[in-house]
Design a protein around this motif. Structure first.
Motif, PDB file in Angstrom:
ATOM      1  N   GLU A  24       0.819  -1.206   0.000  1.00  0.00           N
ATOM      2  CA  GLU A  24       0.000   0.000   0.000  1.00  0.00           C
ATOM      3  C   GLU A  24       0.857   1.262   0.000  1.00  0.00           C
ATOM      4  O   GLU A  24       0.497   2.265  -0.633  1.00  0.00           O
ATOM      5  N   ALA A  25       2.008   1.237   0.673  1.00  0.00           N
ATOM      6  CA  ALA A  25       2.919   2.378   0.631  1.00  0.00           C
ATOM      7  C   ALA A  25       3.490   2.559  -0.770  1.00  0.00           C
ATOM      8  O   ALA A  25       3.643   3.685  -1.259  1.00  0.00           O
ATOM      9  N   VAL A  47      -8.592  -5.531   0.603  1.00  0.00           N
ATOM     10  CA  VAL A  47      -7.607  -5.027   1.543  1.00  0.00           C
ATOM     11  C   VAL A  47      -8.339  -4.117   2.521  1.00  0.00           C
ATOM     12  O   VAL A  47      -8.955  -3.127   2.117  1.00  0.00           O
ATOM     13  N   VAL A  48      -8.292  -4.461   3.803  1.00  0.00           N
ATOM     14  CA  VAL A  48      -9.041  -3.711   4.800  1.00  0.00           C
ATOM     15  C   VAL A  48      -8.196  -3.572   6.065  1.00  0.00           C
ATOM     16  O   VAL A  48      -7.378  -4.447   6.381  1.00  0.00           O
ATOM     17  N   ASP A  49      -8.342  -2.457   6.762  1.00  0.00           N
ATOM     18  CA  ASP A  49      -7.587  -2.238   8.003  1.00  0.00           C
ATOM     19  C   ASP A  49      -8.042  -3.222   9.080  1.00  0.00           C
ATOM     20  O   ASP A  49      -9.237  -3.358   9.356  1.00  0.00           O
ATOM     21  N   ARG A  50      -7.050  -3.886   9.676  1.00  0.00           N
ATOM     22  CA  ARG A  50      -7.317  -4.833  10.752  1.00  0.00           C
ATOM     23  C   ARG A  50      -6.243  -4.692  11.822  1.00  0.00           C
ATOM     24  O   ARG A  50      -5.167  -4.126  11.583  1.00  0.00           O
ATOM     25  N   ALA A  51      -6.546  -5.247  12.992  1.00  0.00           N
ATOM     26  CA  ALA A  51      -5.573  -5.235  14.086  1.00  0.00           C
ATOM     27  C   ALA A  51      -4.513  -6.307  13.833  1.00  0.00           C
ATOM     28  O   ALA A  51      -4.848  -7.456  13.525  1.00  0.00           O
ATOM     29  N   THR A  90      -1.425  -3.007  16.585  1.00  0.00           N
ATOM     30  CA  THR A  90      -1.537  -1.825  15.743  1.00  0.00           C
ATOM     31  C   THR A  90      -2.483  -2.131  14.601  1.00  0.00           C
ATOM     32  O   THR A  90      -2.985  -3.250  14.475  1.00  0.00           O
ATOM     33  N   VAL A  91      -2.750  -1.133  13.783  1.00  0.00           N
ATOM     34  CA  VAL A  91      -3.665  -1.292  12.655  1.00  0.00           C
ATOM     35  C   VAL A  91      -2.861  -1.322  11.363  1.00  0.00           C
ATOM     36  O   VAL A  91      -1.942  -0.521  11.171  1.00  0.00           O
ATOM     37  N   ALA A  92      -3.200  -2.251  10.485  1.00  0.00           N
ATOM     38  CA  ALA A  92      -2.493  -2.381   9.215  1.00  0.00           C
ATOM     39  C   ALA A  92      -3.463  -2.847   8.135  1.00  0.00           C
ATOM     40  O   ALA A  92      -4.454  -3.523   8.433  1.00  0.00           O
ATOM     41  N   PRO A  93      -3.197  -2.509   6.869  1.00  0.00           N
ATOM     42  CA  PRO A  93      -4.029  -3.029   5.769  1.00  0.00           C
ATOM     43  C   PRO A  93      -3.734  -4.507   5.552  1.00  0.00           C
ATOM     44  O   PRO A  93      -2.585  -4.909   5.367  1.00  0.00           O
ATOM     45  N   VAL A  94      -4.774  -5.322   5.584  1.00  0.00           N
ATOM     46  CA  VAL A  94      -4.607  -6.781   5.509  1.00  0.00           C
ATOM     47  C   VAL A  94      -5.463  -7.332   4.368  1.00  0.00           C
ATOM     48  O   VAL A  94      -6.594  -6.886   4.162  1.00  0.00           O
ATOM     49  N   MET A  95      -4.894  -8.259   3.640  1.00  0.00           N
ATOM     50  CA  MET A  95      -5.623  -8.949   2.575  1.00  0.00           C
ATOM     51  C   MET A  95      -5.594 -10.456   2.834  1.00  0.00           C
ATOM     52  O   MET A  95      -4.544 -11.004   3.142  1.00  0.00           O
ATOM     53  N   ARG A  96      -6.740 -11.092   2.720  1.00  0.00           N
ATOM     54  CA  ARG A  96      -6.787 -12.551   2.826  1.00  0.00           C
ATOM     55  C   ARG A  96      -6.536 -13.157   1.445  1.00  0.00           C
ATOM     56  O   ARG A  96      -7.177 -12.779   0.468  1.00  0.00           O
ATOM     57  N   LEU A  97      -5.593 -14.069   1.397  1.00  0.00           N
ATOM     58  CA  LEU A  97      -5.245 -14.718   0.138  1.00  0.00           C
ATOM     59  C   LEU A  97      -5.560 -16.205   0.240  1.00  0.00           C
ATOM     60  O   LEU A  97      -5.048 -16.905   1.118  1.00  0.00           O
TER      61      LEU A  97
END
Length: 285
Positions: free
Chosen positions: A48-49, A216-220, A228-235
């Protein structure tokens, strides 16, 4: 009234069925697989960065492009998963496995053709060495207006015009020679529903490995013992158990996770590291 007679009297239904003929023939082929499903969550902070840095420079980079980039490198490192079954010569026992030197993705695309939604599968060869920008350029070509009329989809259009028995035979004939498989079916299947509120899903794309990306959604997440919170994608990864075993498939999924979470395309001057330093983001995985 029989079903066939009903179809003959319903031109709209007949037209729709013909448009989806390639999908139905594919499903008959995929039904022979022995699918097993795995999945994992991927911290997409670095991706994402990198996407944000690209946007700052006026460039578009889709999540699918990063997944294809990673898939090309990872499948090249795991040749047993970049393979297909082929019939043995007459008299030999059991099937044989054919491994491919290059990685070709079969990317599922949701397109609207003549007012109706349909699935088209675009082939992207050479992913083991393709640059991210090149992959994105190919995706844009297939997502553009009039994509269904591209020469690459001539075979799909032909299948829709053939009577079902001939279409089924033509589809099977195209896959009979394993040496032609990458050029007609790809060596890995990739699908994404991340544009909708879908966290995860699984499908069998007819290849040894099928990759399915959710949103891609923000999750703990936990880093260094802190939440912390980070963008997470389930693959999701579906593998054909006839070709590889679970441990090998888990290695592929683990390598994909590492490649995406530690993403570095090796490009110079793309502004990525400058962007990260400027935002002060912690991109450790």
């Amino acid at each position: 009234m029989s079903g066939s007679a009903g179809s003959a009297r319903d031109p709209a239904r007949t037209h729709s069925e013909r448009r989806r003929a390639h999908t139905l023939y594919f499903l008959e082929h995929a039904a022979r697989q022995r699918p097993v499903h795995l999945d994992t969550d991927i911290d997409m902070s670095r991706v994402e960065a990198h996407r944000a840095a690209a946007r700052a420079e006026g460039r578009r980079s889709s999540v699918v492009a990063y997944l294809l980039y990673a898939a090309g490198r990872v499948l090249h490192r795991h040749p047993a998963a970049n393979a297909a079954l082929a019939p043995r010569p007459f008299g030999a026992r059991g099937p044989r496995t054919v491994r491919f030197p290059g990685v070709t993705a079969k990317l599922a695309l949701d397109r609207t053709v003549d007012g109706e939604r349909t699935v088209l599968s675009a082939l992207l060869p050479g992913l083991e060495s393709a640059a991210l920008a090149e992959i994105q350029e190919r995706i844009e070509r297939y997502r553009g207006p009039g994509a269904a009329e591209l020469p690459e989809f001539r075979g799909v259009r032909l299948l829709g015009r053939l009577p079902a028995p001939l279409g089924r035979l033509a589809f099977a004939a195209a896959l009979r020679d394993p040496r032609r498989r990458p050029a007609v079916f790809g060596t890995v299947s990739v699908s994404s529903l991340g544009h909708r509120p879908v966290d995860g899903f699984h499908s069998s794309g007819g290849t040894a490995v099928t990759l399915c990306a959710g949103r891609v959604v923000d999750r703990a997440v936990v880093r260094d013992g802190r939440v912390t919170v980070a963008p997470v994608m389930r693959l999701g990864l579906t593998f054909d158990h006839r070709i590889i075993d679970g441990a090998a498939a888990a290695d592929v999924l683990g390598d994909l996770k590492t490649t995406l979470e530690e993403f570095d395309d090796g490009a110079k001057g793309d502004g990525f590291q400058t962007f990260v330093r400027g935002t002060g983001q912690d991109l450790r995985t």
